[in-house]
Each structure stands twice: as structure tokens, then as C-alpha cells.
Design an enzyme around this catalytic site. Sequence first.
Site, PDB file in Angstrom:
ATOM      1  CG  ASN A  84      -1.503   1.309   1.558  1.00 18.15           C
ATOM      2  OD1 ASN A  84      -2.475   1.757   0.946  1.00 18.15           O
ATOM      3  ND2 ASN A  84      -0.898   2.013   2.512  1.00 18.15           N
ATOM      4  CB  SER A 136      -3.718   5.373  -8.881  1.00 19.97           C
ATOM      5  OG  SER A 136      -4.140   6.653  -9.300  1.00 19.97           O
ATOM      6  CE1 TYR A 149       0.475   7.771  -6.644  1.00 14.29           C
ATOM      7  CE2 TYR A 149      -1.194   8.159  -8.322  1.00 14.29           C
ATOM      8  CZ  TYR A 149      -0.842   7.692  -7.071  1.00 14.29           C
ATOM      9  OH  TYR A 149      -1.801   7.146  -6.249  1.00 14.29           O
ATOM     10  CB  ALA A 151       5.624   5.974 -14.958  1.00 15.50           C
ATOM     11  CB  SER A 152       5.015   4.227 -10.073  1.00 20.34           C
ATOM     12  OG  SER A 152       4.019   5.082  -9.541  1.00 20.34           O
ATOM     13  CE  LYS A 153       0.143   4.104  -6.725  1.00 16.50           C
ATOM     14  NZ  LYS A 153       0.231   3.138  -5.619  1.00 16.50           N
ATOM     15  CB  ILE A 182      -9.499   7.409  -1.141  1.00 15.43           C
ATOM     16  CG1 ILE A 182      -9.733   6.347  -2.239  1.00 15.43           C
ATOM     17  CG2 ILE A 182      -9.906   6.904   0.233  1.00 15.43           C
ATOM     18  CD1 ILE A 182     -11.157   5.949  -2.498  1.00 15.43           C
TER      19      ILE A 182
HETATM   20  P1  NAI Z   1      -1.046   8.272   2.728  1.00 12.39           P
HETATM   21  O1  NAI Z   1      -0.017   9.299   2.368  1.00 12.39           O
HETATM   22  O2  NAI Z   1      -1.907   8.499   3.916  1.00 12.39           O
HETATM   23  O3  NAI Z   1      -0.357   6.838   2.935  1.00 12.39           O
HETATM   24  C1  NAI Z   1       0.810   6.420   2.324  1.00 12.39           C
HETATM   25  C2  NAI Z   1       1.679   5.766   3.359  1.00 12.39           C
HETATM   26  O4  NAI Z   1       2.840   5.226   2.738  1.00 12.39           O
HETATM   27  C3  NAI Z   1       2.153   6.763   4.429  1.00 12.39           C
HETATM   28  O5  NAI Z   1       1.885   6.240   5.716  1.00 12.39           O
HETATM   29  C4  NAI Z   1       3.637   6.858   4.167  1.00 12.39           C
HETATM   30  O6  NAI Z   1       4.403   7.121   5.333  1.00 12.39           O
HETATM   31  C5  NAI Z   1       3.949   5.478   3.583  1.00 12.39           C
HETATM   32  N1  NAI Z   1       5.196   5.494   2.827  1.00 12.39           N
HETATM   33  C6  NAI Z   1       5.495   6.295   1.774  1.00 12.39           C
HETATM   34  N2  NAI Z   1       6.759   6.066   1.390  1.00 12.39           N
HETATM   35  C7  NAI Z   1       7.261   5.092   2.185  1.00 12.39           C
HETATM   36  C8  NAI Z   1       8.508   4.432   2.290  1.00 12.39           C
HETATM   37  N3  NAI Z   1       9.527   4.742   1.495  1.00 12.39           N
HETATM   38  N4  NAI Z   1       8.673   3.499   3.248  1.00 12.39           N
HETATM   39  C9  NAI Z   1       7.661   3.189   4.087  1.00 12.39           C
HETATM   40  N5  NAI Z   1       6.445   3.770   4.043  1.00 12.39           N
HETATM   41  C10 NAI Z   1       6.259   4.721   3.115  1.00 12.39           C
HETATM   42  O7  NAI Z   1      -1.902   8.088   1.418  1.00 12.39           O
HETATM   43  P2  NAI Z   1      -3.083   7.086   0.992  1.00 12.39           P
HETATM   44  O8  NAI Z   1      -4.002   7.905   0.214  1.00 12.39           O
HETATM   45  O9  NAI Z   1      -3.577   6.290   2.129  1.00 12.39           O
HETATM   46  O10 NAI Z   1      -2.307   6.125  -0.033  1.00 12.39           O
HETATM   47  C11 NAI Z   1      -2.202   4.726   0.102  1.00 12.39           C
HETATM   48  C12 NAI Z   1      -2.038   4.105  -1.269  1.00 12.39           C
HETATM   49  O11 NAI Z   1      -3.218   4.322  -2.024  1.00 12.39           O
HETATM   50  C13 NAI Z   1      -0.882   4.691  -2.091  1.00 12.39           C
HETATM   51  O12 NAI Z   1      -0.242   3.648  -2.796  1.00 12.39           O
HETATM   52  C14 NAI Z   1      -1.596   5.623  -3.047  1.00 12.39           C
HETATM   53  O13 NAI Z   1      -0.864   5.816  -4.226  1.00 12.39           O
HETATM   54  C15 NAI Z   1      -2.876   4.870  -3.283  1.00 12.39           C
HETATM   55  N6  NAI Z   1      -3.978   5.673  -3.783  1.00 12.39           N
HETATM   56  C16 NAI Z   1      -4.544   6.696  -3.047  1.00 12.39           C
HETATM   57  C17 NAI Z   1      -5.588   7.429  -3.568  1.00 12.39           C
HETATM   58  C18 NAI Z   1      -6.270   8.537  -2.809  1.00 12.39           C
HETATM   59  O14 NAI Z   1      -7.140   9.209  -3.392  1.00 12.39           O
HETATM   60  N7  NAI Z   1      -5.954   8.791  -1.566  1.00 12.39           N
HETATM   61  C19 NAI Z   1      -6.109   7.166  -4.902  1.00 12.39           C
HETATM   62  C20 NAI Z   1      -5.449   6.092  -5.591  1.00 12.39           C
HETATM   63  C21 NAI Z   1      -4.436   5.394  -5.039  1.00 12.39           C
END
Ligand code: NAI
Length: 246
Positions: A84, A136, A149, A151-153, A182
Site C-alpha cells: 500500500n 490508481s 506516479y 508510470a509507477s501505478k 479517497i
Molecule cells: P497516505 O499518504 O496516507 O499513505 C501512504 C503511506 O505510505 C504513508 O503512511 C507513508 O508514510 C507510507 N510510505 C510512503 N513512502 C514510504 C517508504 N519509502 N517506506 C515506508 N512507508 C512509506 O496516502 P493514501 O491515500 O492512504 O495512499 C495509500 C495508497 O493508495 C498509495 O499507494 C496511493 O498511491 C494509493 N492511492 C490513493 C488514492 C487517494 O485518493 N488517496 C487514490 C489512488 C491510489
Amino acid sequence: MDRKIAIVTGGASGIGLATAGKLASHNVHTIIIGRDHAKLKEAVRQIGTNCQSIAFDLTHIAQIPELIQDIVKTHGKIDILVNNAGINMKKPALDVTDEEFGRIVQTNLNSVFTITREVAREMVKRKNGSIINISSMAAHYGLPGVVAYTASKTAIEGITRALATELSPLGIRVNCVAPGFIFTNMSATAFNDDPERRQKVLWRTPMGRLGTPQEVANTIYFLASDEASFITGAVIPVDGGNSVGF
Ligand code: NAI
């Protein structure tokens, strides 16, 4: 007695936190991985039982095999992996540096491959496991300002399908959830300085609202559970219809 063991990366906030809470509430021992000690501690406190945290920066790819070995030594196995953790960066493509592009891909794609390979090597020994990746809408249609982003997703959906063909015969299901928009820290950052983007999102979302982390967590939990025993290689949008909206 045979309690399941799950890893949720980025489990201290947003979708990851909701997912960890859901798994833990169903008696799955859940290990959340993140970078920020204070946030991790607070997440474990909030979840209450069946949860522990490990502070680890997933961009330190060379150390991922040791991380997974330590978990296996302690818990004997890993049943569920939720990839995640992710980062985003909004910037016009022509201004994105190679360093910035690489940083996003390192977190959102390279580390996902490495942790998946290491965990899957353990799962095959028991011929059982469920891996869930997070994509995503950026992988479903063109979104301006998020080239790295995207590219990665897009690659995450590709490796989901590729790994499903290799790992499913070995007892490991590999699936992907593609959240729409979200309500989390990540989307707040993307929308804060850009109300027009937020409005555009709502216009093309038939349900007319942002989703909650819990709504995504529910689908991740389903895919992780035995209820999804014949589902592999799937990409499931959880998006209020955003991916099909006009
Ligand atoms: P968020 O920013 O609350 O959560 C992301 C988490 O990943 C954070 O806790 C962060 O500390 C952790 N993280 C990032 N880089 C890291 C690393 N190098 N090592 C360890 N932990 C790391 O954001 P959210 O929205 O909960 O995102 C979760 C996933 O859902 C992500 O992959 C995001 O791309 C994806 N997503 C989110 C959307 C949204 O609208 N919020 C939409 C589509 C996908």
C-alpha cells in the site's frame, strides 16, 4: 491456532491504516511498516490488538530481504502482503527532474517488486498466500501533472497480471485494487491548492463524493480472505464509478 500473518506497507495512515485495522479486527496478526516512529506508535495504539509496527524505509531496497527474514523468523510465515505504501508528486511533466521521477518509481514500483519477491519466496514454501497491490485511476486514464506516479501505478497493474500468471499455480493469488479519489492526506495535498481538480473529480464520479479509506480497506480485506479464493490477476476499481464516469 493457525492465525494468519499480514504485512501492510504504509499502514500508519490513510488506506493502509484502515486496512490494518480491518485485518486486525478479523484476528489477523498485522504488521504495519512505515517510516515515522510516532505515526506508527499511534496507529498501533488506535488499532489496539493484533497489530505491531516496524519502522523501515522501503526505498532501502537492499535491506528488504533481511526485513522479511526477520519477520519470518519471528512469526514463522506470512499469509498476506498489502503493498500500500506510496508517494505522489504533482508537477508539470516538463519540470520533473530525473531524480524526482526515480524517487517516485523507487517507492511505488521497485520496492513493491522486491518485497513481493521476498514474501512470495516464503509463501511458495507453504503453497499459500494473497498479495494485494494498490494502483490508481492514474493507470486508467490520463491525469495531468502526475507523470511519474502514473508510470509507477500503470506498472503495478502490469506486474499484478504478470505475477498472477507465475505465482497462482504455486498457490499465491495476486490482485490489485485501484482506488478512485479517497479522502486521505495524499488526496488532500493534491486537492488543497487546486479546487478545480477536486470539482472535476466529483463531476466524473457518478456517486458524487470522495471515497473513504474504510471503503478501500473492505475490498482489500475481501481479496486477502479465503472468500476471494478463485480471484487472481484482477484489478478492482473502488471508485464510486469514477473510472466509467462521463
Ligand atoms: P497516505 O499518504 O496516507 O499513505 C501512504 C503511506 O505510505 C504513508 O503512511 C507513508 O508514510 C507510507 N510510505 C510512503 N513512502 C514510504 C517508504 N519509502 N517506506 C515506508 N512507508 C512509506 O496516502 P493514501 O491515500 O492512504 O495512499 C495509500 C495508497 O493508495 C498509495 O499507494 C496511493 O498511491 C494509493 N492511492 C490513493 C488514492 C487517494 O485518493 N488517496 C487514490 C489512488 C491510489
